[in-house]
Design an enzyme around this catalytic site. Sequence first.
Site, PDB file in Angstrom:
ATOM      1  N   GLU A 159      38.304  41.056  45.040  1.00  0.00           N
ATOM      2  CA  GLU A 159      38.061  40.604  43.661  1.00  0.00           C
ATOM      3  C   GLU A 159      37.602  39.150  43.620  1.00  0.00           C
ATOM      4  O   GLU A 159      38.194  38.286  44.258  1.00  0.00           O
ATOM      5  CB  GLU A 159      39.327  40.757  42.835  1.00  0.00           C
ATOM      6  CG  GLU A 159      39.177  40.275  41.396  1.00  0.00           C
ATOM      7  CD  GLU A 159      40.503  39.945  40.742  1.00  0.00           C
ATOM      8  OE1 GLU A 159      40.502  39.122  39.814  1.00  0.00           O
ATOM      9  OE2 GLU A 159      41.544  40.487  41.180  1.00  0.00           O
TER      10      GLU A 159
ATOM     11  N   ARG B 116      44.229  33.036  47.960  1.00  0.00           N
ATOM     12  CA  ARG B 116      45.258  32.996  46.918  1.00  0.00           C
ATOM     13  C   ARG B 116      46.019  31.676  47.016  1.00  0.00           C
ATOM     14  O   ARG B 116      46.936  31.528  47.813  1.00  0.00           O
ATOM     15  CB  ARG B 116      46.196  34.198  47.053  1.00  0.00           C
ATOM     16  CG  ARG B 116      47.043  34.460  45.811  1.00  0.00           C
ATOM     17  CD  ARG B 116      47.890  35.702  46.002  1.00  0.00           C
ATOM     18  NE  ARG B 116      47.088  36.899  46.164  1.00  0.00           N
ATOM     19  CZ  ARG B 116      46.602  37.626  45.158  1.00  0.00           C
ATOM     20  NH1 ARG B 116      46.845  37.265  43.917  1.00  0.00           N
ATOM     21  NH2 ARG B 116      45.876  38.707  45.394  1.00  0.00           N
TER      22      ARG B 116
ATOM     23  N   ARG C 155      48.732  28.337  39.475  1.00  0.00           N
ATOM     24  CA  ARG C 155      49.516  29.575  39.364  1.00  0.00           C
ATOM     25  C   ARG C 155      50.609  29.579  40.433  1.00  0.00           C
ATOM     26  O   ARG C 155      50.359  29.256  41.589  1.00  0.00           O
ATOM     27  CB  ARG C 155      48.622  30.809  39.534  1.00  0.00           C
ATOM     28  CG  ARG C 155      47.591  30.944  38.424  1.00  0.00           C
ATOM     29  CD  ARG C 155      46.780  32.210  38.560  1.00  0.00           C
ATOM     30  NE  ARG C 155      45.705  32.253  37.581  1.00  0.00           N
ATOM     31  CZ  ARG C 155      44.769  33.184  37.517  1.00  0.00           C
ATOM     32  NH1 ARG C 155      44.766  34.175  38.404  1.00  0.00           N
ATOM     33  NH2 ARG C 155      43.821  33.145  36.597  1.00  0.00           N
TER      34      ARG C 155
ATOM     35  N   ARG D 118      37.097  31.493  45.954  1.00  0.00           N
ATOM     36  CA  ARG D 118      36.752  32.802  46.526  1.00  0.00           C
ATOM     37  C   ARG D 118      35.252  32.911  46.781  1.00  0.00           C
ATOM     38  O   ARG D 118      34.835  33.598  47.710  1.00  0.00           O
ATOM     39  CB  ARG D 118      37.242  33.912  45.602  1.00  0.00           C
ATOM     40  CG  ARG D 118      38.761  33.967  45.512  1.00  0.00           C
ATOM     41  CD  ARG D 118      39.274  35.230  44.886  1.00  0.00           C
ATOM     42  NE  ARG D 118      40.739  35.241  44.868  1.00  0.00           N
ATOM     43  CZ  ARG D 118      41.486  36.326  44.694  1.00  0.00           C
ATOM     44  NH1 ARG D 118      40.909  37.501  44.536  1.00  0.00           N
ATOM     45  NH2 ARG D 118      42.808  36.236  44.699  1.00  0.00           N
TER      46      ARG D 118
ATOM     47  N   SER E 191      37.220  38.965  37.043  1.00  0.00           N
ATOM     48  CA  SER E 191      37.678  39.990  36.107  1.00  0.00           C
ATOM     49  C   SER E 191      37.124  39.642  34.739  1.00  0.00           C
ATOM     50  O   SER E 191      37.246  38.498  34.295  1.00  0.00           O
ATOM     51  CB  SER E 191      39.214  40.033  36.039  1.00  0.00           C
ATOM     52  OG  SER E 191      39.751  40.689  37.154  1.00  0.00           O
TER      53      SER E 191
END
Length: 425
Positions: free
Chosen positions: A348, A276, A261, A390, A351
């Site tokens: 987070e 990230r 990403r 994460r 999701s």
Amino acid sequence: MHDLRFIRENPSAFDAGLTARGAEAASAAILALDEKSRAITTQMQMAQSRRNEASKAIGKAMGQGDSETAEKLKAEVAELKQSLPALEEQERALATELHDVLSRLPNLPADDVPQGADEDDNVEVARWGTPRDFAFDPKEHADLGPALGLDFETGTAISGARFTFLQGQIARLQRGIGQFMLDYQTIQRGYLECAPPLLVRDEAVFGTGQLPKFYEDLFQTTDGRWLIPTAEVSLTNSVREQIIDDLAKPLRLTALTPCFRSEAGSAGRDTRGYIRQHQFEKVEMVTICRPDDWQAEHDHMIASAEGILQALELPYRKVLLCTGDMGATAKKTFDLEVWLPGQSAYREISSVSWCGDYQARRMNTRFRPEGAKKTEFVHTLNGSGLAVGRTLVAVLENGQQEDGSVLLPEALKPYCGGLEILTPV
């Protein structure tokens, strides 16, 4: 993609859904294009029908020796043939414009999704586990990790910002985490393991909704393919342009893959540490099911993600996202946020989203119930089970000791060659 018939019949509800997502009302513009397109289609069909009738009448007139009528009919047919290409071109242009407008709009939220602008309006649903009481001030992983093999400097030197070089025990730990997650989802939760392509075509990224609107978040190769931002793209598109027989049993797929990403929309966020990254690993879950099965499958997928956190003894909370914080393709999303003692915050880690038939319409994926003639669009769901990097961060911060070592959860020890503790080098 949206159902045009629904927009025709429910323009106010459609606009209300878009407004809740922070988008502008669009039904008026869509219906105007639709009306114009249908008028051109009708005009073209009438012209084609008249051309066919006149062509037949020419033969009849000539058979009766009426050359004057035959010549008039020939002139009419010639004129119709000349006008039809322009009508066909108008029809194609309007269809393309309508498709482009519809493809850029977000999905409509489910009725029970809370209204809100951003993450501050999300609703906490539940918590699991109790954050550990430390006898010392816990460190963030960015301070704890370098002595354990989490090498930010080398990653940056090789590839630039948001890349990390893992070595030794911590590289082994990351591999073990990914394998543990994949085994859990396949053996205990019934997902089919897949090894999908990491490079995909435009159609695939369009099908899951990243194109055309979110291309800046993706990496593209010199030959026009895209690096997957998540295995959701490959797994969901494995059924694109298919009609699935019956689908009485939901199709559950999972994969452990690298993800890529650009993080174009997150400038300045989490620039320090491993949270990230441009390149990371994730176990993705995807379900293809009948419309009636979505709720049970959503619950199953959420439980599958929660099971990993519970097995690793990581405290977390479950949050229902508001209309303004959901991804564009989702109708309803729950986030799982893991406790990070170094930040003294929940962050987070998964999701889990129900997308309705939004992606299915973009991929043209349907099913045919047994004994039925008509087909229906499938429903799709996707979720992280979990993000590997994460999870590694959470294991480091929650298991840290005062001397900088890290105790590993029992569930990971068989996947790390019996390693029980990470020790500073």
